[in-house]
Design an enzyme around this catalytic site. Structure first.
Site: not given
Length: 434
Positions: A228, A262, A326, A185, A286, A259, A226, A294, A296
């Protein structure tokens, strides 16, 4: 095992059995699923190579909860505690900045020897390792570009780093007998609208072609890329978009990483899994919780996680999907964050395994959408928790919230004792809403 746990489990088995759901078989399948637990929750993504370097690449961790790991040994100690509270044997996902070495070494010079203590530890724990090049929080990434950088010397630095990362990943797989996924990434992009969207992507494609030019044994190592949607400092344009990596991954037989944080804030990734599975030999997933895009957050048992579990189970995608976590939260106990997020991910898979998938399929094929909806709703209140309790007890980990007491004890015995902590012990309790 406690009698009430066994009794509740047997009652649950009887209920699920009415729909030909083999609960014992589901638990056997669950035992073989490995979640890749991300190391960076334990120290707020600082790593050990450049601990004074400010976070960059749009990465930010909030909170100053005491007890963050300061050394590789402390991080492994914290991971061991978390793993002891999570049912099953899993993997740990490392970033390149988590090298355990006293050598002064830059990212493009990393080699397997700088991670030997991690390999030795993983062998002792009976777990696997995954890997990631660290294309952020470095002097050569300060202007927001790495593999697509217009300066060929800077671009070469990051290419060499990613090549080194692949060799480290292959060493992990070879030594541990478990396939290592090395995931790339990058934060590359523009804050405002660029004139030329193509040239950076051309450079990125050429860089990736160079990185992947050396073939590696797929039995021990797999590459992933990956995407985004946007990032802090790359709000207008990201070089490695979903379309770019989906095209590159399919064309070059690389795992495409989805992800959960993302994509667009209202866009779930569950439905993408079955679509992508038709065109790829494998998928990297992820699991995160993007409360505000994002962000997380620690994974909870929310609708998106439940849908991800259903999509994987209903479509038989567990065999080809590598599941990783993640998220990072510095405002709560970091060990607890690992335990909560990982246990929830496993719960979501078990919950999906305990649905009457075949009965639902038959109803759907007949156009009997009334039965489909009715069964889906009624199974929400079936005794899934009794099966989960039995599984935890069977695997030798705490049942329900009993694990929290162990984390609290660990906090007092270990985390409070770390030298940089100044707060009174009473400040270290796990307070609801902290």
């Amino acid at each position: 095992m406690r009698e009430d746990i066994v009794r509740n489990y047997e009652a649950a088995k009887e209920l699920y059995g009415k729909y030909d759901i083999d609960v014992d078989q589901a638990l056997q399948a669950l035992e073989h699923i490995k979640i890749s637990i991300h190391c960076w929750q334990g120290d707020d993504v600082r790593g050990f190579l450049f601990q004074d370097q400010e976070l960059s690449g749009g990465i930010s961790v909030t909170g100053e909860y005491p007890g963050a790991a300061r050394t590789p040994a402390e991080l492994r100690q914290d991971l061991e505690k978390a793993l002891s509270l999570i049912p099953g044997k899993h993997k740990v996902n490392l970033h390149a900045i988590y090298a355990d070495t006293e050598e002064k070494v830059d990212l493009d010079e990393l080699a397997p020897r700088h991670f030997q203590t991690w390999v030795d530890w993983a062998k002792q724990q009976g777990i696997g390792l995954d890997f990631n090049p660290t294309c952020f929080s470095h002097d050569k990434s300060k202007d927001g570009f790495t593999l697509s950088h217009p300066d060929p010397d800077i671009r070469r630095f990051w290419i060499d780093h990613c090549k080194a990362a692949r060799k480290i990943g292959a060493y992990f797989g070879e030594q541990l007998g478990q396939t290592c996924v090395t995931n790339i990434w990058i934060p590359d992009g523009y804050k405002d609208v660029p004139v030329d969207r193509l040239a950076p992507r051309q450079r990125l494609k050429e860089a990736l072609d160079d990185i992947f030019s050396e073939p590696l044994d797929s039995a021990i190592h797999l590459d992933a890329v990956e995407s985004k949607l946007f990032g802090i400092g790359s709000e207008a344009y990201v070089v490695g978009s979903h379309e770019f990596y989906m095209g590159y991954g399919i064309q070059n037989n690389k795992l495409i990483c989805l992800d959960a944080g993302h994509f667009h804030p209202t866009e779930g990734i569950a439905g993408k899994l079955s679509a992508l599975s038709l065109f790829t030999e494998g998928i990297l997933l992820h699991v995160s919780r993007p409360m505000r895009w994002d962000s997380d957050h620690v994974v909870t048992m929310d609708d998106e996680l439940i849908e991800i579990g259903r999509e994987l189970v209903r479509n038989g995608l567990l065999e080809k999907t590598f599941i990783g976590l993640d998220f990072f939260d510095g405002s709560i106990n970091r060990v607890a964050a690992w335990v909560i997020g990982t246990r929830n991910t496993i719960k979501a898979l078990l919950r999906a395994m305990l649905e009457p998938t075949e009965a639902l399929r038959q109803a759907e094929r007949k156009g009997d959408y009334t039965t489909r909806l009715a069964l889906l709703e009624e199974f929400k209140s079936y005794p899934f928790g009794a099966v989960w309790d039995y599984y935890c007890a069977k695997m030798g980990v705490p049942v329900r919230e009993q694990w929290l007491e162990e984390v609290k004890a660990y906090e007092q015995q270990v985390l409070v004792q770390r030298g940089h902590l100044e707060a009174e012990p009473s400040a270290f309790g796990l307070n609801v809403g902290q």
